[in-house]
Design a protein around this motif. Structure first.
Motif, short mmCIF file in Angstrom:
data_model
loop_
_atom_site.label_atom_id
_atom_site.label_comp_id
_atom_site.label_asym_id
_atom_site.label_seq_id
_atom_site.Cartn_x
_atom_site.Cartn_y
_atom_site.Cartn_z
N ASN A 242 0.82 -1.20 0.00
CA ASN A 242 0.00 0.00 0.00
C ASN A 242 0.86 1.26 0.00
OD1 ASN A 242 -2.48 -1.33 -0.03
ND2 ASN A 242 -2.58 -1.47 2.21
N ALA A 243 1.97 1.23 0.73
CA ALA A 243 2.87 2.38 0.76
C ALA A 243 3.46 2.65 -0.60
CB ALA A 243 3.99 2.15 1.79
N GLY A 244 3.70 1.62 -1.38
CA GLY A 244 4.26 1.79 -2.72
C GLY A 244 3.23 2.20 -3.75
N ARG A 245 1.99 1.77 -3.56
CA ARG A 245 0.94 2.12 -4.53
C ARG A 245 0.56 3.59 -4.43
NH1 ARG A 245 -1.29 -2.87 -2.46
NH2 ARG A 245 -0.97 -4.57 -3.97
N GLY A 246 0.45 4.09 -3.22
CA GLY A 246 0.03 5.48 -3.04
C GLY A 246 -1.48 5.61 -3.03
N LEU A 247 -1.98 6.71 -2.45
CA LEU A 247 -3.42 6.89 -2.28
C LEU A 247 -4.14 7.03 -3.62
CD1 LEU A 247 -5.79 7.27 -0.36
CD2 LEU A 247 -5.25 9.71 -0.27
N PHE A 248 -3.54 7.74 -4.58
CA PHE A 248 -4.19 7.89 -5.88
C PHE A 248 -4.49 6.52 -6.49
CE2 PHE A 248 -2.36 12.37 -6.92
CZ PHE A 248 -3.42 12.95 -6.25
N MET A 249 -3.50 5.65 -6.51
CA MET A 249 -3.69 4.33 -7.13
C MET A 249 -4.67 3.49 -6.32
SD MET A 249 -0.91 1.38 -8.14
CE MET A 249 -0.20 2.40 -9.43
N ARG A 250 -4.60 3.60 -5.01
CA ARG A 250 -5.50 2.80 -4.17
C ARG A 250 -6.95 3.19 -4.39
NH1 ARG A 250 -2.98 2.71 1.84
NH2 ARG A 250 -4.74 1.27 2.14
N LEU A 260 -9.52 2.42 3.63
CA LEU A 260 -8.43 3.38 3.76
C LEU A 260 -8.28 3.82 5.21
CD1 LEU A 260 -9.12 5.54 0.57
CD2 LEU A 260 -7.28 3.88 0.87
N LEU A 261 -9.40 4.05 5.89
CA LEU A 261 -9.34 4.46 7.28
C LEU A 261 -8.79 3.37 8.20
CD1 LEU A 261 -12.62 6.52 7.86
CD2 LEU A 261 -10.27 7.37 7.81
N SER A 262 -8.89 2.12 7.78
CA SER A 262 -8.38 1.02 8.59
C SER A 262 -6.86 0.90 8.49
CB SER A 262 -9.03 -0.30 8.18
OG SER A 262 -8.61 -0.67 6.86
N ASP A 263 -6.26 1.62 7.56
CA ASP A 263 -4.80 1.63 7.41
C ASP A 263 -4.22 2.63 8.41
OD1 ASP A 263 -2.13 1.97 6.65
OD2 ASP A 263 -2.57 1.74 4.51
N GLU A 264 -3.78 2.15 9.55
CA GLU A 264 -3.32 3.03 10.62
C GLU A 264 -2.12 3.87 10.20
OE1 GLU A 264 -2.61 0.82 14.15
OE2 GLU A 264 -4.68 0.10 14.32
N HIS A 265 -1.23 3.30 9.41
CA HIS A 265 -0.04 4.04 8.97
C HIS A 265 -0.44 5.20 8.06
CE1 HIS A 265 4.08 4.88 7.87
NE2 HIS A 265 3.80 4.69 6.59
N LEU A 266 -1.37 4.97 7.14
CA LEU A 266 -1.85 6.03 6.25
C LEU A 266 -2.53 7.13 7.05
CD1 LEU A 266 -2.56 7.13 3.39
CD2 LEU A 266 -4.65 5.75 3.52
N VAL A 267 -3.40 6.75 7.97
CA VAL A 267 -4.11 7.73 8.78
C VAL A 267 -3.14 8.57 9.59
CG1 VAL A 267 -5.71 8.02 10.72
CG2 VAL A 267 -6.25 6.40 8.89
N ILE A 270 -1.33 11.20 7.38
CA ILE A 270 -2.17 12.32 6.98
C ILE A 270 -2.42 13.26 8.16
CG2 ILE A 270 -4.44 12.99 6.12
CD1 ILE A 270 -4.49 10.40 4.51
N VAL A 271 -2.72 12.68 9.32
CA VAL A 271 -3.01 13.50 10.51
C VAL A 271 -1.77 14.29 10.92
CG1 VAL A 271 -3.56 13.41 12.97
CG2 VAL A 271 -4.86 12.01 11.36
N GLU A 272 -0.61 13.63 10.97
CA GLU A 272 0.60 14.32 11.45
C GLU A 272 1.10 15.36 10.47
OE1 GLU A 272 3.35 11.20 12.32
OE2 GLU A 272 2.36 10.63 14.19
N SER A 273 0.73 15.27 9.21
CA SER A 273 1.17 16.27 8.23
C SER A 273 0.19 17.43 8.10
CB SER A 273 1.35 15.60 6.85
OG SER A 273 0.12 15.11 6.37
N ALA A 274 -0.95 17.37 8.79
CA ALA A 274 -1.97 18.42 8.69
C ALA A 274 -1.42 19.75 9.16
CB ALA A 274 -3.20 18.04 9.52
N PRO A 275 -1.78 20.87 8.49
CA PRO A 275 -1.28 22.20 8.89
C PRO A 275 -1.68 22.60 10.30
CG PRO A 275 -2.28 22.25 6.70
CD PRO A 275 -2.60 20.92 7.28
#
Length: 280
Positions: A242-250, A260-267, A270-275
């Protein structure tokens, strides 16, 4: 005496004409707090200088020079502009893009924000009935008599690309990102991918795109994280993950919002990069 006064008032004497001089002024105004731009003498001089600097660019796109000044002012107030290698280059690019989209907005009879979207700007300018010598019935295909066609009664569906981007924006906006900021960042990365033609090229180029940091007002670490989230980590060892595919491809291959929300690493990324912090 007159020559001395003219020389003293020459814009060439202003330090903010140089990138470092502008950087110093912007930092000083930011640190001065609210009201600094309104009451600072040097800020007034900067506004006059900017009006002259971008007058020709504004005329090129049929705009008033003060519209260019407004765009420059908005760019200068972003913290990222002062951090850029060349603040004037960031301001000039921001003014140029604003002029382009302002002109497109006027032609399309829509707001500048809508004109910035590629699916809107791709349309032709609006036409008035009086713009053509022929009667409307003679040239508009909608009024031509021919074989009947069966068409869907519903509204035209958005393109797959727009759907993909809006789904990504929806996910980001549910994970601490302001929706408008998320949309600007995601569209910028998608347009870079479209322009460069491959995820690998876009990944390399966008991660070094310092202009994006200033225009979008995003910190470098957060920007690198979002590029990796959307395009995928371009390491062959992670290609099938999943890390290699990226969100666009997923999104394109049909992963649902709950998946997507069940992917803890992805979540977490996104949260930690929020402004803005909070809301996790």
């Amino acid at each position: 005496m007159t020559r001395t006064l003219i020389a003293a008032a020459s814009p060439e004497d202003h330090e903010f004409e140089t990138p470092e001089g502008l950087r110093a002024l912007l930092i000083r105004l930011q640190e001065a707090g609210p009201g600094a731009w309104r009451h600072d003498t040097e800020a007034h001089e900067l506004a006059k200088f900017t009006a002259g600097k971008y007058a020709r660019l504004a005329r090129k796109y049929g705009l008033d020079r003060w519209e260019a000044v407004t765009a420059a002012f908005e760019a200068m107030r972003k913290p990222g502009t002062a951090r850029a290698d060349n603040p004037w280059a960031v301001v000039t690019e921001a003014v140029r893009l604003t002029c382009i989209y302002e002109q497109r907005g006027q032609g399309l009879l829509c707001s500048v924000d809508k004109a910035r979207k590629s699916e809107v700007s791709a349309n032709h300018d609006a036409e008035r009935f009086a713009d053509r010598d022929q009667a409307l019935l003679e040239w508009n295909p909608a009024f031509q008599v021919g074989e009947p066609r069966i068409e869907d009664a519903g509204e035209e569906e958005p393109s797959p690309e727009v759907t993909m981007i809006e789904q990504a924006v929806f996910l980001f906006s549910r994970l601490c990102w302001p929706e408008s900021t998320a949309r600007n960042v995601i569209w910028y990365i998608y347009e870079g991918l479209e322009r460069l033609g491959s995820r690998t090229s876009a990944f390399d180029v966008l991660r070094r795109d310092r202009l994006a940091l200033a225009l979008l007002d995003v910190k470098k670490d957060a920007w690198n994280t979002v590029v990796a989230v959307l395009l995928g980590t371009q390491n062959p060892a992670y290609a099938a993950t999943n890390a290699g595919r990226g969100l666009f491809m997923r999104i394109v291959i049909g992963e649902s919002f709950p998946e997507l929300l069940s992917d803890e690493h992805l979540v977490r990324q996104i949260v930690e990069s929020a402004p803005k912090p909070g809301g996790a």
